[in-house]
Design a protein around this motif. Structure first.
Motif, PDB file in Angstrom:
ATOM      1  N   THR A  62       0.814  -1.217   0.000  1.00 51.82           N
ATOM      2  CA  THR A  62       0.000   0.000   0.000  1.00 51.82           C
ATOM      3  C   THR A  62       0.846   1.265   0.000  1.00 51.82           C
ATOM      4  OG1 THR A  62      -0.177  -0.129   2.414  1.00 51.82           O
ATOM      5  CG2 THR A  62      -1.985  -1.072   1.127  1.00 51.82           C
ATOM      6  N   VAL A  63       2.087   1.159   0.465  1.00 48.87           N
ATOM      7  CA  VAL A  63       3.045   2.274   0.437  1.00 48.87           C
ATOM      8  C   VAL A  63       4.327   1.742  -0.191  1.00 48.87           C
ATOM      9  CG1 VAL A  63       4.412   3.911   1.794  1.00 48.87           C
ATOM     10  CG2 VAL A  63       2.072   3.339   2.505  1.00 48.87           C
ATOM     11  N   PRO A 135      -8.653   2.308   0.409  1.00 49.48           N
ATOM     12  CA  PRO A 135      -8.587   3.064   1.665  1.00 49.48           C
ATOM     13  C   PRO A 135      -9.957   3.119   2.328  1.00 49.48           C
ATOM     14  CG  PRO A 135      -7.447   4.226  -0.091  1.00 49.48           C
ATOM     15  CD  PRO A 135      -8.184   3.097  -0.741  1.00 49.48           C
ATOM     16  N   GLN A 150      -3.203   0.690   8.453  1.00 45.58           N
ATOM     17  CA  GLN A 150      -4.044   0.547   7.271  1.00 45.58           C
ATOM     18  C   GLN A 150      -4.111   1.845   6.469  1.00 45.58           C
ATOM     19  OE1 GLN A 150      -7.810  -1.566   7.926  1.00 45.58           O
ATOM     20  NE2 GLN A 150      -7.135  -2.082   9.988  1.00 45.58           N
ATOM     21  N   MET A 151      -4.599   1.723   5.238  1.00 46.42           N
ATOM     22  CA  MET A 151      -4.829   2.896   4.414  1.00 46.42           C
ATOM     23  C   MET A 151      -6.197   3.471   4.741  1.00 46.42           C
ATOM     24  SD  MET A 151      -2.127   3.437   2.722  1.00 46.42           S
ATOM     25  CE  MET A 151      -2.809   4.760   1.720  1.00 46.42           C
ATOM     26  N   THR A 208      -5.840  10.948   1.935  1.00 44.43           N
ATOM     27  CA  THR A 208      -5.699   9.493   1.954  1.00 44.43           C
ATOM     28  C   THR A 208      -4.255   9.177   2.329  1.00 44.43           C
ATOM     29  OG1 THR A 208      -7.398   9.120   0.281  1.00 44.43           O
ATOM     30  CG2 THR A 208      -5.755   7.385   0.564  1.00 44.43           C
ATOM     31  N   PHE A 210      -1.418   6.498   5.048  1.00 43.96           N
ATOM     32  CA  PHE A 210      -1.109   5.399   5.954  1.00 43.96           C
ATOM     33  C   PHE A 210      -1.346   5.847   7.390  1.00 43.96           C
ATOM     34  CE2 PHE A 210       2.136   3.108   8.511  1.00 43.96           C
ATOM     35  CZ  PHE A 210       1.722   1.805   8.278  1.00 43.96           C
ATOM     36  N   ARG A 223       0.959   9.533   0.479  1.00 46.41           N
ATOM     37  CA  ARG A 223       2.067   8.955  -0.280  1.00 46.41           C
ATOM     38  C   ARG A 223       2.475   9.810  -1.475  1.00 46.41           C
ATOM     39  NH1 ARG A 223      -1.612   3.978  -1.563  1.00 46.41           N
ATOM     40  NH2 ARG A 223      -2.894   5.857  -1.898  1.00 46.41           N
ATOM     41  N   ASP A 227      -2.907  12.232  -3.034  1.00 40.93           N
ATOM     42  CA  ASP A 227      -3.559  11.843  -1.776  1.00 40.93           C
ATOM     43  C   ASP A 227      -4.119  13.032  -0.996  1.00 40.93           C
ATOM     44  OD1 ASP A 227      -3.234   9.114  -2.076  1.00 40.93           O
ATOM     45  OD2 ASP A 227      -1.329   9.044  -1.001  1.00 40.93           O
TER      46      ASP A 227
END
Length: 231
Positions: A62-63, A135, A150-151, A208, A210, A223, A227
């Protein structure tokens, strides 16, 4: 009662918790000096194991590797499955893209600032079919410790001015009806917040990123420029 019977008797919503507790029980009864083989489990279960536990988890990236290098001082990345997410710390940059499915083996650690991480020891690409990770749109109150790793997507008004945290990144804060949360923008994301004219107190934005912790402060880490969106 056998472990298998316990899991079979549990409801679908209870199975992950039962499995996690069983793994913890086995870990705690191991004698000092015993060899700890990696426990293959869901990320949610891994997060409930003691620090130092060796685990193997599979999830989607996710990242990307190194996106938060200026803030976390490593080339780590984030991984998430349907049960939860976690940051994987490593000093070696990896050719990973958001959405890649990989299997990771590592040791659970605390970074010293309250953030639970997995220290990478090995990884491989996986062909396991996993659902896409989207997300979770949530409140600022839920985005922190509840969804740590989590996202998430949070929305609210900017409540404090942009503040430089050189050389690591920049900070600002947004507030909704449930509370306030810090938005931390790592320098290595390539986001230049001083160039975003709408990042002013009172402006509504959607972020959006982490979900993480730093010294008991909840934060969301975007990120890329995409986002952060003005509303």
């Amino acid at each position: 009662m056998a472990a298998q019977q316990l899991v079979e008797m549990a409801t679908a919503g209870q199975r992950l918790m039962v499995a996690g507790l069983l793994v913890v029980a086995v870990w705690l009864t191991m004698p000092d000096g015993a060899i700890a083989f990696p426990q293959t489990c869901f990320i949610h279960s891994a997060r409930h194991l003691p620090e130092g536990a060796a685990v193997t988890v599979t999830g989607r990236v996710t990242v990307p590797s190194g996106a938060f290098e200026s803030a976390n001082l490593d080339a780590g990345f984030a991984l998430q499955d349907v049960t939860g997410g976690i940051y994987v710390t490593t000093q070696e940059p990896l050719s990973l893209r958001v959405g890649d499915i990989i299997q990771v083996t590592g040791e659970l650690i605390n970074d010293g600032h309250g953030q639970q991480m997995l220290r990478l020891t090995d990884w491989v690409r996986s062909r396991r079919p996993l659902l896409p990770i989207s997300p979770r749109v949530t409140s600022t109150a839920q985005a922190g410790q509840v969804l740590d790793g989590q996202m998430v997507t949070v929305r609210g008004q900017i409540s404090q001015p942009l503040k430089a945290d050189a050389p690591y990144g920049d900070r600002l804060w947004i507030r909704d009806e449930t509370g306030e949360i810090q938005i931390y923008i790592a320098k290595t994301t390539g986001i230049a917040p001083e160039e975003l004219e709408y990042l002013t107190v009172g402006q509504r934005i959607e972020v959006t990123g982490f979900s993480s912790q730093f010294d008991k402060n909840d934060e969301v880490m975007p990120r890329s420029r995409a986002d952060i969106v003005a509303q």
